[in-house]
Design a protein around this motif. Structure first.
Motif, PDB file in Angstrom:
ATOM      1  N   SER A   9       0.839  -1.193   0.000  1.00 58.33           N
ATOM      2  CA  SER A   9       0.000   0.000   0.000  1.00 58.33           C
ATOM      3  C   SER A   9       0.873   1.241   0.000  1.00 58.33           C
ATOM      4  N   GLY A  10       0.286   2.336  -0.464  1.00 56.12           N
ATOM      5  CA  GLY A  10       1.003   3.598  -0.499  1.00 56.12           C
ATOM      6  C   GLY A  10       0.036   4.754  -0.477  1.00 56.12           C
ATOM      7  N   GLN A  11       0.588   5.946  -0.320  1.00 56.84           N
ATOM      8  CA  GLN A  11      -0.240   7.142  -0.282  1.00 56.84           C
ATOM      9  C   GLN A  11       0.608   8.373  -0.562  1.00 56.84           C
ATOM     10  N   CYS A  12      -0.074   9.469  -0.868  1.00 52.61           N
ATOM     11  CA  CYS A  12       0.606  10.742  -1.059  1.00 52.61           C
ATOM     12  C   CYS A  12       0.974  11.315   0.314  1.00 52.61           C
ATOM     13  N   LEU A  13       1.676  12.424   0.320  1.00 52.04           N
ATOM     14  CA  LEU A  13       2.130  13.042   1.560  1.00 52.04           C
ATOM     15  C   LEU A  13       0.989  13.429   2.492  1.00 52.04           C
ATOM     16  N   CYS A  14      -0.092  13.982   1.949  1.00 50.70           N
ATOM     17  CA  CYS A  14      -1.206  14.418   2.804  1.00 50.70           C
ATOM     18  C   CYS A  14      -2.176  13.288   3.137  1.00 50.70           C
ATOM     19  N   GLY A  15      -2.039  12.147   2.483  1.00 52.79           N
ATOM     20  CA  GLY A  15      -2.887  10.991   2.775  1.00 52.79           C
ATOM     21  C   GLY A  15      -4.238  10.990   2.084  1.00 52.79           C
ATOM     22  N   GLN A  16      -4.516  12.002   1.278  1.00 53.76           N
ATOM     23  CA  GLN A  16      -5.806  12.051   0.590  1.00 53.76           C
ATOM     24  C   GLN A  16      -5.920  10.952  -0.466  1.00 53.76           C
ATOM     25  N   ILE A  17      -4.799  10.675  -1.157  1.00 51.75           N
ATOM     26  CA  ILE A  17      -4.780   9.641  -2.190  1.00 51.75           C
ATOM     27  C   ILE A  17      -4.085   8.411  -1.624  1.00 51.75           C
ATOM     28  N   ARG A  18      -4.750   7.265  -1.755  1.00 51.71           N
ATOM     29  CA  ARG A  18      -4.166   5.999  -1.305  1.00 51.71           C
ATOM     30  C   ARG A  18      -4.310   4.973  -2.424  1.00 51.71           C
ATOM     31  N   PHE A  57      -6.308   2.623  -7.110  1.00 51.67           N
ATOM     32  CA  PHE A  57      -6.471   3.682  -6.113  1.00 51.67           C
ATOM     33  C   PHE A  57      -7.610   3.273  -5.196  1.00 51.67           C
ATOM     34  N   THR A  58      -7.410   3.437  -3.900  1.00 51.59           N
ATOM     35  CA  THR A  58      -8.435   3.064  -2.927  1.00 51.59           C
ATOM     36  C   THR A  58      -9.096   4.284  -2.284  1.00 51.59           C
ATOM     37  N   ALA A  59      -8.500   5.456  -2.475  1.00 52.07           N
ATOM     38  CA  ALA A  59      -9.085   6.693  -1.948  1.00 52.07           C
ATOM     39  C   ALA A  59      -8.480   7.878  -2.691  1.00 52.07           C
ATOM     40  N   GLY A  60      -9.260   8.936  -2.792  1.00 59.34           N
ATOM     41  CA  GLY A  60      -8.750  10.211  -3.264  1.00 59.34           C
ATOM     42  C   GLY A  60      -8.632  10.424  -4.750  1.00 59.34           C
ATOM     43  N   ARG A  61      -9.335   9.650  -5.561  1.00 62.05           N
ATOM     44  CA  ARG A  61      -9.244   9.829  -7.020  1.00 62.05           C
ATOM     45  C   ARG A  61      -9.512  11.278  -7.443  1.00 62.05           C
ATOM     46  N   ASP A  62     -10.366  11.975  -6.698  1.00 65.49           N
ATOM     47  CA  ASP A  62     -10.698  13.365  -7.035  1.00 65.49           C
ATOM     48  C   ASP A  62      -9.503  14.313  -6.865  1.00 65.49           C
ATOM     49  N   PHE A  63      -8.483  13.873  -6.130  1.00 66.78           N
ATOM     50  CA  PHE A  63      -7.294  14.696  -5.908  1.00 66.78           C
ATOM     51  C   PHE A  63      -6.217  14.460  -6.963  1.00 66.78           C
ATOM     52  N   LEU A  64      -6.392  13.456  -7.828  1.00 65.70           N
ATOM     53  CA  LEU A  64      -5.402  13.168  -8.868  1.00 65.70           C
ATOM     54  C   LEU A  64      -5.382  14.271  -9.911  1.00 65.70           C
ATOM     55  N   LYS A  65      -4.190  14.686 -10.288  1.00 68.17           N
ATOM     56  CA  LYS A  65      -4.001  15.709 -11.319  1.00 68.17           C
ATOM     57  C   LYS A  65      -2.882  15.237 -12.230  1.00 68.17           C
ATOM     58  N   PHE A  77      -0.024  13.443 -10.044  1.00 68.83           N
ATOM     59  CA  PHE A  77       0.353  13.885  -8.701  1.00 68.83           C
ATOM     60  C   PHE A  77      -0.890  14.268  -7.911  1.00 68.83           C
ATOM     61  N   CYS A  78      -0.705  14.481  -6.624  1.00 69.92           N
ATOM     62  CA  CYS A  78      -1.797  14.910  -5.752  1.00 69.92           C
ATOM     63  C   CYS A  78      -1.975  16.418  -5.891  1.00 69.92           C
ATOM     64  N   SER A  79      -3.193  16.844  -6.193  1.00 69.51           N
ATOM     65  CA  SER A  79      -3.466  18.270  -6.350  1.00 69.51           C
ATOM     66  C   SER A  79      -3.466  19.012  -5.023  1.00 69.51           C
ATOM     67  N   ASN A  80      -3.497  18.289  -3.910  1.00 69.67           N
ATOM     68  CA  ASN A  80      -3.484  18.922  -2.598  1.00 69.67           C
ATOM     69  C   ASN A  80      -2.057  19.126  -2.081  1.00 69.67           C
ATOM     70  N   CYS A  81      -1.237  18.079  -2.073  1.00 68.49           N
ATOM     71  CA  CYS A  81       0.108  18.178  -1.490  1.00 68.49           C
ATOM     72  C   CYS A  81       1.227  18.153  -2.526  1.00 68.49           C
ATOM     73  N   GLY A  82       0.924  17.805  -3.762  1.00 72.04           N
ATOM     74  CA  GLY A  82       1.927  17.808  -4.820  1.00 72.04           C
ATOM     75  C   GLY A  82       2.734  16.536  -4.962  1.00 72.04           C
ATOM     76  N   SER A  83       2.470  15.530  -4.138  1.00 69.71           N
ATOM     77  CA  SER A  83       3.247  14.285  -4.222  1.00 69.71           C
ATOM     78  C   SER A  83       3.150  13.667  -5.602  1.00 69.71           C
ATOM     79  N   SER A  84       4.298  13.293  -6.141  1.00 65.39           N
ATOM     80  CA  SER A  84       4.360  12.586  -7.412  1.00 65.39           C
ATOM     81  C   SER A  84       3.948  11.141  -7.175  1.00 65.39           C
ATOM     82  N   THR A 103       6.410   6.585  -2.364  1.00 65.58           N
ATOM     83  CA  THR A 103       5.072   6.754  -1.786  1.00 65.58           C
ATOM     84  C   THR A 103       4.557   5.470  -1.149  1.00 65.58           C
ATOM     85  N   LEU A 104       5.321   4.389  -1.229  1.00 64.83           N
ATOM     86  CA  LEU A 104       4.892   3.133  -0.595  1.00 64.83           C
ATOM     87  C   LEU A 104       4.955   3.250   0.925  1.00 64.83           C
ATOM     88  N   ASP A 105       3.967   2.708   1.594  1.00 66.09           N
ATOM     89  CA  ASP A 105       3.979   2.599   3.056  1.00 66.09           C
ATOM     90  C   ASP A 105       4.512   1.240   3.478  1.00 66.09           C
TER      91      ASP A 105
END
Length: 144
Positions: A9-18, A57-65, A77-84, A103-105
């Motif tokens: 599993s993995g996620q962006c920096l802010c955790g919105q996208i998983r 993707f298990t969460a946050g598809r709306d944050f994908l840019k 990347f995440c439109s909220n935190c910018g994580s690639s 981005t892997l946990d």
């Protein structure tokens, strides 16, 4: 190197996208191209590959840019935190997902196997490991 199979599993920096990946393909590399260096703000970016059916993707598809470069490559990347999160070559057939290993946990039981696009590498960074170095993609002749 062989395919790594287990749920990761993995996620962006802010955790919105998983996301989850069931199986990581053998090619895992450090990319030194100019665009990866600029996008990641580092000497290189490190990617793993998964077939599209093994990545979700298990969460946050709306944050994908997406950012599509002039050469047709796409970076997601995440439109909220910018994580690639993802990279897609211009000639992709959509069957493989390249995702950023940073981005892997979950820990993975293997390491990257190559440096690619080394002819574009940062002059302030010296590659000091024994991995093969490809001046451009893996289809070019390795320097090591």
């Amino acid at each position: 190197m062989t395919k790594i199979t287990a749920p990761f599993s993995g996620q962006c920096l802010c955790g919105q996208i998983r996301y989850e990946v069931d199986s990581i393909e053998p090619n895992m590399g450090h990319c030194h191209c100019t665009m990866c260096r600029k996008f990641h703000g580092a000497a290189f970016a490190t990617f793993g590959e998964a077939t599209v059916e093994n990545f979700r993707f298990t969460a946050g598809r709306d944050f994908l840019k997406d950012y599509v470069a002039a050469n047709g490559t796409k970076r997601t990347f995440c439109s909220n935190c910018g994580s690639s999160l993802l990279f897609e070559p211009a000639d992709s057939d959509g069957s493989v997902v390249e995702f950023t290993l940073g981005t892997l946990d979950s820990d993975i039981p293997t390491k990257p196997d190559a440096h690619i696009f080394t002819k574009f590498g940062a002059q302030w960074y010296d590659i000091t490991d024994d991995l093969p170095q490809f001046p451009e993609g893996r289809e070019t002749v390795a320097n090591k």
